[in-house]
Design an enzyme around this catalytic site. Structure first.
Site, PDB file in Angstrom:
ATOM      1  N   CYS A   1       6.355   0.750   9.844  1.00  0.00           N
ATOM      2  CA  CYS A   1       5.860   2.137   9.437  1.00  0.00           C
ATOM      3  C   CYS A   1       6.954   3.058   9.962  1.00  0.00           C
ATOM      4  CB  CYS A   1       4.851   2.561   9.716  1.00  0.00           C
ATOM      5  SG  CYS A   1       4.104   4.220   9.171  1.00  0.00           S
TER       6      CYS A   1
ATOM      7  N   TRP B   1       0.769   9.627   3.224  1.00  0.00           N
ATOM      8  CA  TRP B   1       1.305   9.631   2.016  1.00  0.00           C
ATOM      9  C   TRP B   1       2.373   8.801   1.551  1.00  0.00           C
ATOM     10  CZ3 TRP B   1       0.631  13.410   5.977  1.00  0.00           C
ATOM     11  CH2 TRP B   1       2.005  13.578   6.630  1.00  0.00           C
TER      12      TRP B   1
ATOM     13  N   ARG C   1       5.423   7.234  11.652  1.00  0.00           N
ATOM     14  CA  ARG C   1       4.778   7.077  12.746  1.00  0.00           C
ATOM     15  C   ARG C   1       4.829   8.610  13.517  1.00  0.00           C
ATOM     16  NH1 ARG C   1       6.319   1.780  15.957  1.00  0.00           N
ATOM     17  NH2 ARG C   1       8.121   1.854  14.274  1.00  0.00           N
TER      18      ARG C   1
ATOM     19  N   GLU D   1       9.048   3.794  -2.175  1.00  0.00           N
ATOM     20  CA  GLU D   1       8.215   2.917  -2.158  1.00  0.00           C
ATOM     21  C   GLU D   1       7.758   2.861  -3.886  1.00  0.00           C
ATOM     22  OE1 GLU D   1       5.620   4.799   1.171  1.00  0.00           O
ATOM     23  OE2 GLU D   1       5.022   2.662   1.047  1.00  0.00           O
TER      24      GLU D   1
HETATM   25  N1  ARG Z   1       4.323   0.260  -0.100  1.00  0.00           N
HETATM   26  C1  ARG Z   1       3.055   0.570  -0.507  1.00  0.00           C
HETATM   27  C2  ARG Z   1       2.913   0.890  -1.993  1.00  0.00           C
HETATM   28  O1  ARG Z   1       3.969   0.979  -2.327  1.00  0.00           O
HETATM   29  C3  ARG Z   1       2.137   1.284   0.282  1.00  0.00           C
HETATM   30  C4  ARG Z   1       2.141   1.021   1.861  1.00  0.00           C
HETATM   31  C5  ARG Z   1       1.866   2.016   2.572  1.00  0.00           C
HETATM   32  N2  ARG Z   1       2.604   3.311   2.469  1.00  0.00           N
HETATM   33  C6  ARG Z   1       2.453   4.510   2.999  1.00  0.00           C
HETATM   34  N3  ARG Z   1       3.362   5.511   2.771  1.00  0.00           N
HETATM   35  N4  ARG Z   1       1.552   4.948   3.719  1.00  0.00           N
HETATM   36  O2  ARG Z   1       1.818   1.017  -2.546  1.00  0.00           O
END
Ligand code: ARG
Length: 363
Positions: free
Chosen positions: A64, A235, A67, A240
């Site tokens: 992560c 968030w 953090r 991602e």
């Molecule tokens: N990578 C995952 C997604 O795209 C989420 C994982 C957690 N990500 C976060 N920013 N807390 O759905």
């Protein structure tokens, strides 16, 4: 002494030291836990221990990048929930509190842990909010990552419309009972329609993504206790969504479509059409969330925050562990300091671990 006590003791020492408790208090607590384990082969965390344990698990999450905020995690003790509808209600409360109209708050809801190896609560969804995926004659509709789980939902009696961004239901299991499904009322789920300021054809695609990623299938381990249901969220980082969920060939695979919206020649690989489409898609994601007032971080800001986390941990006399292969962002990794650093990938506890996916009897 038992392995459970060993793990409990290591955790209690860490916890009580960091919370500034006295040696006497710690010794008394260890003795009580020792007795409890001898009688029940189990012990219960106080709410204070639970809160510290969950925060420490985030702090120890090597993959992560977010953090820096570990100590702001809002920890909800849901150990009283004992039926599937009670768990469902708690999950809906989690979604509301975390969503907060877009001003997303990091939250974890912690349900009953396994007792002497027996699972009490399990949430089978990968995330509480996630889009379904179907294999059809015309290829995959929706999120290919969700295809196996969607099939399970259908076999458990879920009714679907086979649309590209369709919300999956919760699948909740109590002990070894049959998993139960619950639809999420629409009004709980904040979503962001995607548009690009200079490429109007992107809005015509009617793409969207949900606001809050709430990982719900991992096991939280604190002091030897296994919390098999402990959904948590932060968030999103824009990449991602823009560089993985919507872009991966094995996911929504939208780069060719975006390139067409931009009028790029996709016939030759050597002319950077994928890269150009990727950047514009990520920009569309970041600006759309911003415009919708939904908290999101970009990878440059996230890397800076991670650097601050590294500094903060160093000042606290702790080492930072990390998994380089996950910490580097998928867009322009070498523009961040993370790419040029090395990380020790030791997994300390408390932490979050993977557990098995759902298997139904007729699998
Ligand atoms: N990578 C995952 C997604 O795209 C989420 C994982 C957690 N990500 C976060 N920013 N807390 O759905």
């Amino acid at each position: 002494m038992s392995q459970l006590y060993e793990e409990a003791s290591a955790f209690i020492r860490l916890c009580y030291r960091e919370l500034g408790k006295s040696e006497a208090e710690m010794e008394a607590r260890l003795e009580a836990i020792h007795d409890e384990i001898r009688q029940h082969n189990h012990y219960e965390h106080t709410s204070e221990e639970l809160e510290f344990g969950a925060k420490a698990a985030w702090r120890n999450s090597n993959r992560c990048i977010g953090r820096l905020y570990w100590n702001t995690l809002h920890v909800v003790d849901e150990r009283a929930a004992s039926t599937a509808p009670e768990v469902r209600d708690a999950l809906l409360r989690h979604i509301s509190y975390a969503t907060n109209n877009g001003k997303i708050r990091p939250v974890i809801s912690i349900f009953r842990p396994a007792r002497a190896g027996e699972q009490q609560v399990r949430i089978w969804n990968y995330q509480l909010i996630r889009y379904a995926g179907y294999e059809t004659e015309q290829g995959i509709v929706g999120d290919p990552h969700s295809v196996p789980f969607t099939n399970h939902c259908l076999r458990l009696g879920w009714k679907s419309e086979k649309k590209p961004f369709e919300l999956l239901p919760f699948v909740i299991q109590i002990r070894d009972e049959r998993p139960q499904i619950f639809d999420i009322p629409r009004e709980y789920v904040l979503e962001v329609p995607l548009r690009h300021p200079d490429i109007p054809r992107i809005a015509d695609l009617q793409l969207k993504w949900y606001a809050v990623p709430i990982v719900s299938n991992m096991r939280l381990e604190i002091g030897g206790i296994q919390y098999t249901a402990a959904p948590f969220n932060g968030w999103y980082m824009a990449t991602e969504v823009g560089a993985r969920n919507l872009a991966d060939e094995a996911r929504y695979n939208l780069l060719p479509t975006i390139a067409r919206c931009m009028g790029l020649d996709t016939s030759k690989p050597a002319i950077y059409w994928k890269d150009r489409a990727l950047v514009e898609l990520n920009l569309a994601v970041a600006l759309s969330y911003q415009e919708a007032g939904v908290r999101m971080v970009d990878h440059h800001m996230a890397a800076q925050q991670f650097k601050q986390f590294e500094l903060q941990e160093q000042q606290a006399g702790r080492g930072v562990t990390g998994d380089w292969t996950w910490l580097i962002p998928p867009v322009s990794p070498a523009t961040t300091h993370i790419f040029h650093s090395q990380y020790d990938n030791t997994w300390n506890t408390p932490n979050f671990f993977y557990q098995d996916d759902l298997k139904l009897e007729d699998d």
